[in-house]
Structure formats: C-alpha cells, structure tokens
Design an enzyme around this catalytic site. Structure first.
Site, mmCIF file in Angstrom:
data_model
loop_
_atom_site.group_PDB
_atom_site.id
_atom_site.type_symbol
_atom_site.label_atom_id
_atom_site.label_comp_id
_atom_site.label_asym_id
_atom_site.label_seq_id
_atom_site.Cartn_x
_atom_site.Cartn_y
_atom_site.Cartn_z
ATOM 1 N N CYS A 1 1.043 -1.506 -0.074
ATOM 2 C CA CYS A 1 -0.096 -0.045 0.286
ATOM 3 C C CYS A 1 0.465 1.285 0.066
ATOM 4 C CB CYS A 1 -0.954 0.078 1.074
ATOM 5 S SG CYS A 1 -2.211 1.024 0.828
ATOM 6 N N HIS B 1 -3.159 -4.899 1.487
ATOM 7 C CA HIS B 1 -2.904 -5.553 3.066
ATOM 8 C C HIS B 1 -2.193 -7.115 3.382
ATOM 9 C CE1 HIS B 1 -2.536 -1.328 5.001
ATOM 10 N NE2 HIS B 1 -3.257 -1.104 3.696
ATOM 11 N N GLU C 1 -1.127 -8.860 5.650
ATOM 12 C CA GLU C 1 -0.947 -8.525 7.040
ATOM 13 C C GLU C 1 -2.764 -8.366 7.370
ATOM 14 O OE1 GLU C 1 -0.472 -5.990 5.369
ATOM 15 O OE2 GLU C 1 -1.217 -4.718 6.513
HETATM 16 N N1 GLN Z 1 -3.670 6.345 1.939
HETATM 17 C C1 GLN Z 1 -1.792 6.477 1.647
HETATM 18 C C2 GLN Z 1 -1.032 7.232 1.383
HETATM 19 O O1 GLN Z 1 -2.094 7.440 -0.373
HETATM 20 C C3 GLN Z 1 -2.208 4.719 1.558
HETATM 21 C C4 GLN Z 1 -2.706 4.132 1.918
HETATM 22 C C5 GLN Z 1 -2.755 3.031 2.931
HETATM 23 O O2 GLN Z 1 -1.184 2.605 2.800
HETATM 24 N N2 GLN Z 1 -3.469 2.236 3.760
HETATM 25 O O3 GLN Z 1 -0.097 7.910 1.532
#
Ligand code: GLN
Length: 196
Positions: free
Chosen positions: A80, A176, A178
C-alpha cells in the site's frame, strides 16, 4: 535465516511483525539506519505517504534504504503506502519522496476514500505451489498503477490492474496481506527475495 525488518516510523508495522512471528521468521522494527544494518530484508507497511515523506528524510532512512537496496543487500517488500514508496513517480505529488525501485508511476488513493475500502478474492501466480486458492486482498485507500515499465513482473491483477509486482530485488503490492491470516505473500517474499 536472515532477520526481516519492518519499517516502523509510522503505519501498520505491528501486524507485519505479528505475521512474520507467526511464520517463525525472525523480525524486528526498523526506525534508524543502525536498525537497518541488522536486517536482511525490509517490509515497508501501509501508512500515510505525506507523513512518511518527512519521517524518512528526518531519520536518514531515505538514503540508508536506497544505498543498501542499490548495492544489492536489501530486498524490499512494500504494501500500500509501501508500494507507493517503491515507485519511480507518484501522480500529482512530484514533491513526495519515493525510492524508484520499480519502474512504475502510481496514483495515491485511486479507489476513493476510507469508506471505499474493499476486499476482493484474487488469483495469484506465485509459483512454488503457492497458487491454489484465491487470496483475500484487502484494499484500504489503495494506490493504483498508472504506468508500468516492461521490466516489471506482475503476479496478480484486480479488474485488469496490477496489484502485486516485482522488479529486481523489490516486491510491491497495493493490498494488505497482514490484515488476513494468509501468509503466502510474505512467504513468497522471504523464499524468493530474501533467501534467494
Ligand atoms: N492513502 C495512503 C497514502 O497515499 C496509503 C494508504 C495505505 O497505506 N493504507 O499515503
């Protein structure tokens, strides 16, 4: 077995540590360049890219992680926000720090806001018999890939968009693992990147 570090400046690092411990993999939190020297691989968790930008520069981990990755001694897996950081370019945020380990451009929060978070069963091509049942991928304000270089390998897609990919010593995914009890992606990272 090499110790896996989880970047613990901010974000959901604790769940990655828990996942690694459940798998029997030695794990530790990484907050400083000195911590980084003790690990043989690094997971960059989800979090907030704008906050991470400051913390990485302030801690000196921006340069320390880049240096070890580029001299071939630090496999990296970003989830992410971690995936955003592995990209070469962040759409609409040219001022934000990213490592450029994977030849791709990403868009932050591309699926919408927190309320638009979702789960999807996706098929993965991880090799080593890890294909099997679909993976329950959890997306939380996840990024999307908007440009992908020809040298990037893709292991899973959702609605035709790449969601798990690698280039060289770097693995990245927009979801994710995890947050589930499915350790196949972590195992894939350890077996094919860290212990390779
Ligand atoms: N929205 C976050 C960002 O752009 C990333 C989201 C996440 O890691 N769950 O920093």
């Amino acid at each position: 077995m090499k110790k896996i570090g989880v970047l613990a400046l901010q974000g959901d690092f604790e769940l990655h540590i828990k996942m690694l411990e459940t798998m029997g993999a030695p794990a530790c939190e990484v907050r400083t360049p000195a911590d980084l020297r003790t690990v043989g691989g690094l997971i960059i968790p989800g979090g907030e890219t704008t906050t991470m930008d400051r913390l990485l520069r302030f801690s000196g981990l921006d340069k320390a992680v880049s240096r070890r990755f580029r001299n071939g001694t630090l496999p990296v897996y970003g989830t992410c926000m971690g995936m955003i950081l592995t990209a070469r370019e962040i759409e609409e945020y040219p001022e934000l720090f990213c490592f450029g380990f994977i030849d791709m451009k990403v868009a932050r929060n591309a699926y919408g806001r927190q309320v638009d978070s979702f789960e999807a069963d996706v098929k993965m091509k991880l090799g080593n018999g890890a294909n099997g049942k679909p993976f329950n991928a959890v997306f939380i304000r996840a990024p999307q890939v908007v440009e992908l270089g020809a040298g990037v390998e893709v292991y899973a897609r959702h609605n035709s968009l790449p969601i798990l990919m690698s280039q060289g010593n770097c693995l990245a995914g927009s979801f994710h693992p995890e947050l589930t009890d499915d350790s196949r992606v972590h195992k894939f990272f350890i077996d094919n990147f860290v212990e390779a």
